[in-house]
Write a protein that holds these residues in place. Structure first.
Motif, PDB file in Angstrom:
ATOM      1  N   ARG A  18      21.093  35.432  38.174  1.00 44.78           N
ATOM      2  CA  ARG A  18      22.221  34.504  38.300  1.00 44.78           C
ATOM      3  C   ARG A  18      23.424  35.279  38.799  1.00 44.78           C
ATOM      4  O   ARG A  18      23.556  36.473  38.540  1.00 44.78           O
ATOM      5  N   ALA A  19      24.318  34.585  39.477  1.00 45.15           N
ATOM      6  CA  ALA A  19      25.599  35.161  39.883  1.00 45.15           C
ATOM      7  C   ALA A  19      26.674  34.160  39.507  1.00 45.15           C
ATOM      8  O   ALA A  19      26.612  32.998  39.913  1.00 45.15           O
ATOM      9  N   ALA A  20      27.626  34.606  38.706  1.00 46.99           N
ATOM     10  CA  ALA A  20      28.662  33.711  38.199  1.00 46.99           C
ATOM     11  C   ALA A  20      30.039  34.269  38.515  1.00 46.99           C
ATOM     12  O   ALA A  20      30.218  35.481  38.690  1.00 46.99           O
ATOM     13  N   THR A  21      31.017  33.377  38.547  1.00 45.20           N
ATOM     14  CA  THR A  21      32.400  33.780  38.728  1.00 45.20           C
ATOM     15  C   THR A  21      32.771  34.778  37.642  1.00 45.20           C
ATOM     16  O   THR A  21      32.495  34.566  36.467  1.00 45.20           O
ATOM     17  N   GLY A  22      33.363  35.903  38.050  1.00 43.22           N
ATOM     18  CA  GLY A  22      33.764  36.946  37.116  1.00 43.22           C
ATOM     19  C   GLY A  22      32.736  38.047  36.938  1.00 43.22           C
ATOM     20  O   GLY A  22      33.041  39.094  36.364  1.00 43.22           O
ATOM     21  N   ASP A  41      30.092  27.164  38.878  1.00 44.96           N
ATOM     22  CA  ASP A  41      30.366  28.287  37.984  1.00 44.96           C
ATOM     23  C   ASP A  41      29.376  29.420  38.192  1.00 44.96           C
ATOM     24  O   ASP A  41      29.739  30.592  38.059  1.00 44.96           O
ATOM     25  N   GLU A  42      28.109  29.056  38.488  1.00 44.01           N
ATOM     26  CA  GLU A  42      27.103  30.081  38.717  1.00 44.01           C
ATOM     27  C   GLU A  42      26.029  29.580  39.667  1.00 44.01           C
ATOM     28  O   GLU A  42      25.767  28.383  39.754  1.00 44.01           O
ATOM     29  N   ALA A  43      25.424  30.541  40.366  1.00 47.77           N
ATOM     30  CA  ALA A  43      24.262  30.267  41.209  1.00 47.77           C
ATOM     31  C   ALA A  43      23.051  30.838  40.498  1.00 47.77           C
ATOM     32  O   ALA A  43      23.149  31.831  39.780  1.00 47.77           O
TER      33      ALA A  43
END
Length: 188
Positions: free
Chosen positions: A52-56, A81-83
Motif C-alpha cells: 500500500r502507499a498512503a499519504t504521509g 488516502d491510500e493506493a
C-alpha cells in the motif's frame, strides 16, 4: 460489437480466478512516468505491484537509495488516502526533484529491497525461438518499466535450447531492483 458482453464476462471470470496482489507486503511501485505538477512538485506514476502507499508514508527511491515522503495519492485520477496493490497510482512526492527520478526506478518500503547489478535467475527460452541461446550473450533486460544492457551467463551447459530452462547469472550495466519470483524479459 457482436460478442462484447460474452467477452467481458469471460474476462471477469478469468480475472476472478487470479490470486489477489499482496496488499499486506511491503510497498513496491515501478515508476513508468515522472513529471512536475504546479503546487505538488514531483509526481510519479505506475501500477503498485504489492503493498500500500498512503499519504504521509515514507518510501525509498531505488536504485539511488533516496528517502521520499508521499504528499498525495491518486488512483485513476481520483485523490484517495491510500493506493493498494494492483491499482494504477500517481504519487506526489516530497524530498526529490523531477530530474532525480527516471522511468525504471522503483519506490519501495524502506529497507525492503535493494538494487543490484548481478542477479541469479532461472532463464526460460521460449519454444518458438529459432536457435539455442549461447552461454554468454549480450542482452537487453526488462523488469517493471526499466531496461538495461548486460550479459546473460548460462551456468548449466553451453547453451539453452528452445523450450528449456537453465540457471543463469545476469551481469547488468545498471543496477535493478528485483525480488524473488519476479518475471522478466530478455531480448538479444
Amino acid at each position: 460489437g457482436a460478442g462484447t458482453a460474452e467477452l467481458l464476462a469471460a474476462m471477469d471470470l478469468a480475472l476472478g480466478a487470479l490470486d489477489a496482489r499482496d496488499a499486506s507486503a511491503p510497498a513496491r511501485l515501478p515508476v513508468d512516468r515522472v513529471f512536475t505538477v504546479e503546487g505538488f512538485g514531483t509526481v510519479v506514476t505506475g501500477t503498485l505491484w504489492r503493498g500500500r502507499a498512503a499519504t504521509g508514508d515514507t518510501l525509498e527511491l531505488l536504485p539511488g537509495a533516496k528517502t521520499v515522503r508521499v504528499r498525495r495519492v491518486q488512483v485513476h485520477g481520483a485523490t484517495v488516502d491510500e493506493a493498494r496493490a494492483g491499482q494504477r497510482t500517481a504519487l506526489a512526492l516530497h524530498g526529490v526533484e523531477k530530474d532525480d527520478v527516471t522511468r525504471g526506478d522503483w519506490l519501495v518500503a524502506p529497507g525492503s529491497l535493494r538494487s543490484s547489478r548481478i542477479l541469479d535467475v532461472r532463464f526460460e527460452l521460449l519454444p518458438d525461438i529459432p536457435k539455442p541461446w549461447p552461454a554468454q550473450s549480450r542482452i537487453r533486460f526488462h523488469l517493471g518499466a526499466g531496461e538495461t544492457l548486460g550479459r546473460l551467463v548460462v551456468l548449466e551447459g553451453d547453451a539453452v535450447v528452445p523450450g528449456s530452462s537453465a540457471l543463469a547469472q545476469l551481469r547488468l550495466e545498471s543496477a535493478v531492483v528485483a525480488a524473488r519470483g519476479d518475471r522478466f524479459v530478455i531480448r538479444s
